[in-house]
Design a protein around this motif. Structure first.
Motif, PDB file in Angstrom:
ATOM      1  N   GLN A   1       0.821  -1.210   0.000  1.00 42.26           N
ATOM      2  CA  GLN A   1       0.000   0.000   0.000  1.00 42.26           C
ATOM      3  C   GLN A   1       0.853   1.256   0.000  1.00 42.26           C
ATOM      4  OE1 GLN A   1      -2.546  -0.525   3.380  1.00 42.26           O
ATOM      5  NE2 GLN A   1      -3.707  -2.212   2.443  1.00 42.26           N
ATOM      6  N   LYS A   2       1.966   1.258   0.740  1.00 46.27           N
ATOM      7  CA  LYS A   2       2.880   2.401   0.740  1.00 46.27           C
ATOM      8  C   LYS A   2       3.452   2.639  -0.658  1.00 46.27           C
ATOM      9  CE  LYS A   2       4.567   2.400   5.521  1.00 46.27           C
ATOM     10  NZ  LYS A   2       5.780   2.213   6.378  1.00 46.27           N
ATOM     11  N   ALA A   3       3.824   1.558  -1.342  1.00 47.28           N
ATOM     12  CA  ALA A   3       4.377   1.683  -2.689  1.00 47.28           C
ATOM     13  C   ALA A   3       3.350   2.269  -3.646  1.00 47.28           C
ATOM     14  CB  ALA A   3       4.851   0.315  -3.186  1.00 47.28           C
ATOM     15  N   MET A   4       2.104   1.828  -3.517  1.00 48.19           N
ATOM     16  CA  MET A   4       1.061   2.331  -4.409  1.00 48.19           C
ATOM     17  C   MET A   4       0.782   3.811  -4.153  1.00 48.19           C
ATOM     18  SD  MET A   4       0.613  -0.242  -6.261  1.00 48.19           S
ATOM     19  CE  MET A   4      -0.753   0.322  -7.264  1.00 48.19           C
ATOM     20  N   ARG A   5       0.848   4.225  -2.865  1.00 46.28           N
ATOM     21  CA  ARG A   5       0.647   5.642  -2.560  1.00 46.28           C
ATOM     22  C   ARG A   5       1.750   6.501  -3.180  1.00 46.28           C
ATOM     23  NH1 ARG A   5      -1.211   3.812   2.610  1.00 46.28           N
ATOM     24  NH2 ARG A   5       0.875   4.119   3.513  1.00 46.28           N
ATOM     25  N   ARG A   6       2.981   5.991  -3.159  1.00 44.65           N
ATOM     26  CA  ARG A   6       4.082   6.734  -3.789  1.00 44.65           C
ATOM     27  C   ARG A   6       3.847   6.894  -5.292  1.00 44.65           C
ATOM     28  NH1 ARG A   6      10.012   4.923  -1.474  1.00 44.65           N
ATOM     29  NH2 ARG A   6       9.550   5.147   0.757  1.00 44.65           N
ATOM     30  N   LEU A   7       3.438   5.845  -5.929  1.00 42.78           N
ATOM     31  CA  LEU A   7       3.198   5.903  -7.374  1.00 42.78           C
ATOM     32  C   LEU A   7       2.042   6.837  -7.695  1.00 42.78           C
ATOM     33  CD1 LEU A   7       3.614   2.105  -8.183  1.00 42.78           C
ATOM     34  CD2 LEU A   7       5.180   3.934  -8.842  1.00 42.78           C
ATOM     35  N   ALA A   8       1.016   6.823  -6.874  1.00 45.37           N
ATOM     36  CA  ALA A   8      -0.123   7.720  -7.090  1.00 45.37           C
ATOM     37  C   ALA A   8       0.307   9.167  -6.877  1.00 45.37           C
ATOM     38  CB  ALA A   8      -1.266   7.364  -6.149  1.00 45.37           C
ATOM     39  N   GLY A   9       1.143   9.402  -5.850  1.00 51.42           N
ATOM     40  CA  GLY A   9       1.624  10.756  -5.581  1.00 51.42           C
ATOM     41  C   GLY A   9       2.480  11.297  -6.699  1.00 51.42           C
ATOM     42  N   ALA A  10       3.185  10.410  -7.395  1.00 53.33           N
ATOM     43  CA  ALA A  10       4.013  10.830  -8.532  1.00 53.33           C
ATOM     44  C   ALA A  10       3.198  10.982  -9.813  1.00 53.33           C
ATOM     45  CB  ALA A  10       5.137   9.827  -8.759  1.00 53.33           C
ATOM     46  N   GLY A  11       1.912  10.719  -9.726  1.00 51.05           N
ATOM     47  CA  GLY A  11       1.054  10.884 -10.896  1.00 51.05           C
ATOM     48  C   GLY A  11       1.148   9.755 -11.901  1.00 51.05           C
ATOM     49  N   LEU A  12       1.661   8.584 -11.473  1.00 49.21           N
ATOM     50  CA  LEU A  12       1.857   7.479 -12.417  1.00 49.21           C
ATOM     51  C   LEU A  12       0.661   6.534 -12.475  1.00 49.21           C
ATOM     52  CD1 LEU A  12       5.594   6.584 -11.665  1.00 49.21           C
ATOM     53  CD2 LEU A  12       4.674   7.997 -13.510  1.00 49.21           C
ATOM     54  N   VAL A  13      -0.098   6.437 -11.380  1.00 51.42           N
ATOM     55  CA  VAL A  13      -1.246   5.539 -11.357  1.00 51.42           C
ATOM     56  C   VAL A  13      -2.441   6.254 -10.731  1.00 51.42           C
ATOM     57  CG1 VAL A  13       0.214   3.490 -11.170  1.00 51.42           C
ATOM     58  CG2 VAL A  13      -0.658   4.568  -9.090  1.00 51.42           C
ATOM     59  N   GLU A  14      -3.619   5.721 -10.970  1.00 50.70           N
ATOM     60  CA  GLU A  14      -4.835   6.247 -10.348  1.00 50.70           C
ATOM     61  C   GLU A  14      -5.692   5.075  -9.890  1.00 50.70           C
ATOM     62  OE1 GLU A  14      -6.956   7.014 -14.707  1.00 50.70           O
ATOM     63  OE2 GLU A  14      -6.815   8.631 -13.236  1.00 50.70           O
ATOM     64  N   SER A  15      -6.275   5.244  -8.731  1.00 47.29           N
ATOM     65  CA  SER A  15      -7.093   4.171  -8.152  1.00 47.29           C
ATOM     66  C   SER A  15      -8.565   4.420  -8.448  1.00 47.29           C
ATOM     67  CB  SER A  15      -6.864   4.111  -6.641  1.00 47.29           C
ATOM     68  OG  SER A  15      -7.683   3.122  -6.056  1.00 47.29           O
ATOM     69  N   ARG A  16      -9.275   3.335  -8.829  1.00 50.42           N
ATOM     70  CA  ARG A  16     -10.715   3.399  -9.054  1.00 50.42           C
ATOM     71  C   ARG A  16     -11.368   2.445  -8.068  1.00 50.42           C
ATOM     72  NH1 ARG A  16     -10.301   2.646 -15.629  1.00 50.42           N
ATOM     73  NH2 ARG A  16      -8.825   4.370 -15.974  1.00 50.42           N
ATOM     74  N   PRO A  17     -11.951   3.009  -6.994  1.00 51.86           N
ATOM     75  CA  PRO A  17     -12.510   2.164  -5.927  1.00 51.86           C
ATOM     76  C   PRO A  17     -13.447   1.080  -6.467  1.00 51.86           C
ATOM     77  CG  PRO A  17     -12.554   4.459  -5.277  1.00 51.86           C
ATOM     78  CD  PRO A  17     -12.121   4.437  -6.719  1.00 51.86           C
ATOM     79  N   GLY A  18     -13.225  -0.148  -5.994  1.00 55.04           N
ATOM     80  CA  GLY A  18     -14.061  -1.263  -6.398  1.00 55.04           C
ATOM     81  C   GLY A  18     -13.679  -1.864  -7.733  1.00 55.04           C
ATOM     82  N   VAL A  19     -12.731  -1.216  -8.439  1.00 55.88           N
ATOM     83  CA  VAL A  19     -12.336  -1.709  -9.768  1.00 55.88           C
ATOM     84  C   VAL A  19     -10.869  -2.132  -9.776  1.00 55.88           C
ATOM     85  CG1 VAL A  19     -12.162  -1.156 -12.223  1.00 55.88           C
ATOM     86  CG2 VAL A  19     -14.035  -0.192 -10.845  1.00 55.88           C
ATOM     87  N   GLY A  20      -9.974  -1.245  -9.322  1.00 53.34           N
ATOM     88  CA  GLY A  20      -8.558  -1.546  -9.318  1.00 53.34           C
ATOM     89  C   GLY A  20      -7.720  -0.293  -9.506  1.00 53.34           C
ATOM     90  N   THR A  21      -6.427  -0.502  -9.758  1.00 51.61           N
ATOM     91  CA  THR A  21      -5.488   0.598  -9.981  1.00 51.61           C
ATOM     92  C   THR A  21      -4.998   0.538 -11.412  1.00 51.61           C
ATOM     93  OG1 THR A  21      -4.813   0.529  -7.656  1.00 51.61           O
ATOM     94  CG2 THR A  21      -3.347   1.673  -9.193  1.00 51.61           C
ATOM     95  N   PHE A  22      -4.910   1.708 -12.058  1.00 49.61           N
ATOM     96  CA  PHE A  22      -4.597   1.760 -13.483  1.00 49.61           C
ATOM     97  C   PHE A  22      -3.486   2.764 -13.765  1.00 49.61           C
ATOM     98  CE2 PHE A  22      -8.216  -0.733 -14.918  1.00 49.61           C
ATOM     99  CZ  PHE A  22      -9.049  -0.656 -13.810  1.00 49.61           C
ATOM    100  N   VAL A  23      -2.760   2.511 -14.869  1.00 49.65           N
ATOM    101  CA  VAL A  23      -1.735   3.459 -15.320  1.00 49.65           C
ATOM    102  C   VAL A  23      -2.423   4.753 -15.715  1.00 49.65           C
ATOM    103  CG1 VAL A  23       0.050   3.944 -17.038  1.00 49.65           C
ATOM    104  CG2 VAL A  23      -0.211   1.619 -16.113  1.00 49.65           C
ATOM    105  N   ARG A  24      -1.978   5.823 -15.130  1.00 51.40           N
ATOM    106  CA  ARG A  24      -2.615   7.106 -15.389  1.00 51.40           C
ATOM    107  C   ARG A  24      -2.299   7.574 -16.808  1.00 51.40           C
ATOM    108  NH1 ARG A  24      -2.006  12.545 -11.621  1.00 51.40           N
ATOM    109  NH2 ARG A  24      -3.663  13.738 -12.630  1.00 51.40           N
ATOM    110  N   ALA A  25      -3.310   8.072 -17.502  1.00 47.32           N
ATOM    111  CA  ALA A  25      -3.148   8.509 -18.903  1.00 47.32           C
ATOM    112  C   ALA A  25      -2.616   9.930 -18.951  1.00 47.32           C
ATOM    113  CB  ALA A  25      -4.476   8.418 -19.634  1.00 47.32           C
ATOM    114  N   THR A  26      -1.439  10.158 -18.352  1.00 43.18           N
ATOM    115  CA  THR A  26      -0.908  11.512 -18.269  1.00 43.18           C
ATOM    116  C   THR A  26      -0.541  12.073 -19.628  1.00 43.18           C
ATOM    117  OG1 THR A  26       1.284  10.561 -17.882  1.00 43.18           O
ATOM    118  CG2 THR A  26       0.008  11.213 -15.945  1.00 43.18           C
TER     119      THR A  26
END
Length: 470
Positions: free
Chosen positions: A44-69
Motif C-alpha cells: 500500500q505504501k508503494a502504491m501511494r508513492r506511485l499515485a503521488g508521482a502521478g503514475l497511477v490512479e485508483s478506481r474504488p471497487g475496480v482496481g489501480t490503473f496506469v494514469r493517462a498523463t
C-alpha cells in the motif's frame, strides 16, 4: 527493511508502467504481495508513492490503473491573455537566467551555450588580428563597420523571395547586442505611452526593454505554432498599435515556430494596418531541424524591422548584433543608438566579422547544430524516462530551450527553490509572460555544461514536481 521493500516495489512498477499503455490495469495488491514477498502495508505504501508521482490512479471497487498523463490535456486559459492585458512592471530584479549558482549545480537556467560549444579558437585569433588593425584605435561609424553591415545585409538578402528587393548594406545598423537593439526600436519606433503588441509568453528581455521604454504592452497569446493571425488583427484594430514584437522562429522560451502561412498572414496584416513587425531572429544560427527563413526576406516596403545577433553562436563576450530597417524607421533607430552609446566598439565588430567570414565558420555551425540536437534529444529522453509527470510543450526545431509544463496547480516558485536545494537550477516561467502566466511553466536550457547529468536533472525535477502535487 520495510522502506527497502517499498522502494523495490516502486522501482519494479515504474519499469512496468513505462512499458505499459495508459489505462492498463496494475497487478493487484495480492499479486504484488506474492511477487515481492511483501506485507499488505508495504504494498500500500508503494502504491501511494506511485499515485503521488502521478503514475497511477485508483478506481474504488475496480482496481489501480496506469494514469493517462500523456493524453490528458491541461486546461488552456491562453484566450485570457489578450482580454486582460498587461500587468504592472514585474521585471524589477535580475532575471533568474542571470543568477550566479553553485559551480557543482546542474545549471539548466542560463540563456547561453556552454563554452565548449562555441568557436573559441576562431574568436581568440580574431580578437588578436583585430587588435592589429585600425579598428582597435579609431572611432567606428555610427551605423557600424561597412563590411559588417554588408555581411548582415547579404545574409538576409540571400533569403529574399523572388521579386522582393533585398536588403542593402545601408539598411543594416550594428548594435551592441540584441537587447540594445530592442531598446532603441521600442523607444524610437513605438515611443513612450504608445501600445506595442507582444507575444505571450516571449523573451523576458523584450518585456524589460519595452517597460523601460515606457511603451504599453498588449499581449497576444502564442503557442508552438505562433499566434492566431486573426487575434493579431483584432488587437491592432482595437489598440491602434504601430508595432508587433515577435520571434517567428525557435522562440525563447517556447521553441515555437510559425508556419510560412502564419508569417505571410501576419505580414499582410501589419501592412494593412500601417504597422511594423519587429522580427527577433535571435536563434538564426541555432536551427537544427528547420531553416530559419526570416519573414523580413519577404518584405521590401519597410514593414519589418529585423534583428539578428551573434552573441549565442560566436561568443557572449562579442555583443554584436544588427538591426535591419528601411526608410525613416532606420534613421530613428540610428539616432537613438547614437544618442545612447554613439557607436559600437570597432575592435569587437572587426573580430566578429573575422569569425563569420572565415572558411571554418560554416563547419563550426554544422557541428554546433548537431551538438545542440544531441543535447536536446538527451534532455527530452531523460524527462520522458525520469519525469513523466511534466509535459514538454513542443519539441523545438531550433534554439536552446525546452518549455516544460508542470501539473496544474503546482507552485512553480516552490519547485524551483526545492530543485535548487537539490542541486538543479531551472528558470521559473512567469517572467516570460507580459500578462499573468497561462500555466505552471519552467524553462530548461539544454545547451549548458554537463549534458551527462541530464538524467540526474530529470530525476530531481520529476521527484520535486511529483511531491508538489501530493
Amino acid at each position: 527493511m520495510d522502506n527497502d521493500s517499498t522502494a523495490r516495489i516502486v522501482a519494479g512498477l515504474e519499469a512496468w508502467i513505462a512499458a505499459a499503455p495508459p489505462g492498463a490495469q496494475v497487478p493487484s495488491n495480492r499479486a504484488l504481495m506474492v511477487e515481492y514477498g511483501a506485507s499488505p502495508v508495504t504494498v500500500q505504501k508503494a502504491m501511494r508513492r506511485l499515485a503521488g508521482a502521478g503514475l497511477v490512479e485508483s478506481r474504488p471497487g475496480v482496481g489501480t490503473f496506469v494514469r493517462a498523463t500523456r493524453t490528458t490535456l491541461p486546461a488552456d486559459y491562453g484566450w485570457q491573455t489578450t482580454a486582460l492585458g498587461a500587468t504592472q512592471s514585474r521585471v524589477a530584479t535580475l532575471s533568474s537566467t542571470q543568477r550566479a549558482v553553485n559551480p557543482d549545480a546542474i545549471a539548466l537556467h542560463s540563456g547561453y551555450p556552454a563554452r565548449k560549444l562555441l568557436p573559441e579558437a576562431l574568436v581568440r585569433t580574431a580578437l588578436v588580428r583585430a587588435a592589429k588593425t585600425d579598428a582597435a584605435m579609431t572611432r567606428s561609424p555610427a551605423g557600424g563597420l561597412p563590411a559588417l553591415q554588408a555581411w548582415f545585409a547579404s545574409e538576409l538578402a540571400a533569403e529574399a523571395a523572388r521579386g522582393v528587393t533585398p536588403a542593402t548594406t545601408r539598411d543594416a545598423l550594428i548594435v551592441s547586442g540584441s537587447q540594445s537593439g530592442l531598446s532603441s526600436i521600442f523607444r524610437s519606433v513605438v515611443g513612450p505611452g504608445h501600445p506595442l503588441l507582444i507575444e505571450s509568453p516571449t523573451y523576458w528581455g523584450a518585456i524589460l526593454a519595452a517597460e523601460q521604454a515606457g511603451v504599453t504592452l498588449v499581449p497576444v497569446a502564442t503557442g508552438p505554432a505562433g499566434p492566431d493571425p486573426d487575434e493579431v488583427e483584432r488587437a491592432l484594430a482595437r489598440t491602434g498599435a504601430r508595432a508587433f514584437y515577435a520571434q517567428p522562429r525557435f522562440a525563447n522560451p517556447t521553441g515555437g515556430r510559425w508556419s510560412s502561412q502564419t508569417g505571410h498572414d501576419v505580414l499582410e496584416i501589419v501592412r494593412r494596418h500601417g504597422a511594423f513587425l519587429v522580427e527577433d531572429d535571435w536563434a538564426h544560427d541555432l536551427a537544427m531541424d528547420a531553416a530559419p527563413r526570416p519573414i523580413a526576406a519577404h518584405d521590401d516596403d519597410g514593414h519589418v524591422i529585423y534583428l539578428r545577433s551573434l552573441t549565442k553562436s560566436v561568443s557572449p563576450a562579442l555583443r554584436v548584433a544588427a538591426v535591419i530597417a528601411r526608410g525613416p524607421a532606420r534613421e530613428r533607430v540610428l539616432a537613438d543608438r547614437a544618442a545612447e552609446s554613439m557607436y559600437v566598439s570597432g575592435h569587437l565588430q572587426a573580430a566578429a566579422l573575422d569569425v563569420v567570414t572565415r572558411p571554418a565558420w560554416s563547419g563550426h555551425l554544422r557541428g554546433f547544430r548537431q551538438q545542440l540536437r544531441e543535447r536536446r534529444d538527451l534532455l527530452l529522453g531523460s524527462l520522458r524516462e525520469h519525469a513523466p509527470i511534466v509535459q514538454v510543450e513542443t519539441v523545438p526545431s531550433g534554439g536552446l530551450n525546452l518549455w516544460v509544463r508542470l501539473p496544474d496547480g503546482t507552485d512553480v516558485d516552490a519547485v524551483v527553490r526545492e530543485c535548487s536545494l537539490r542541486g538543479l537550477e531551472i528558470a521559473p516561467g512567469a517572467e516570460w509572460f507580459p500578462a499573468e502566466a497561462s500555466g505552471p511553466f519552467v524553462r530548461l536550457n539544454y545547451s549548458g555544461e554537463s549534458p551527462e547529468r541530464f538524467p540526474e536533472a530529470a530525476r530531481i525535477l520529476g521527484a520535486v514536481a511529483g511531491a508538489a502535487t501530493r
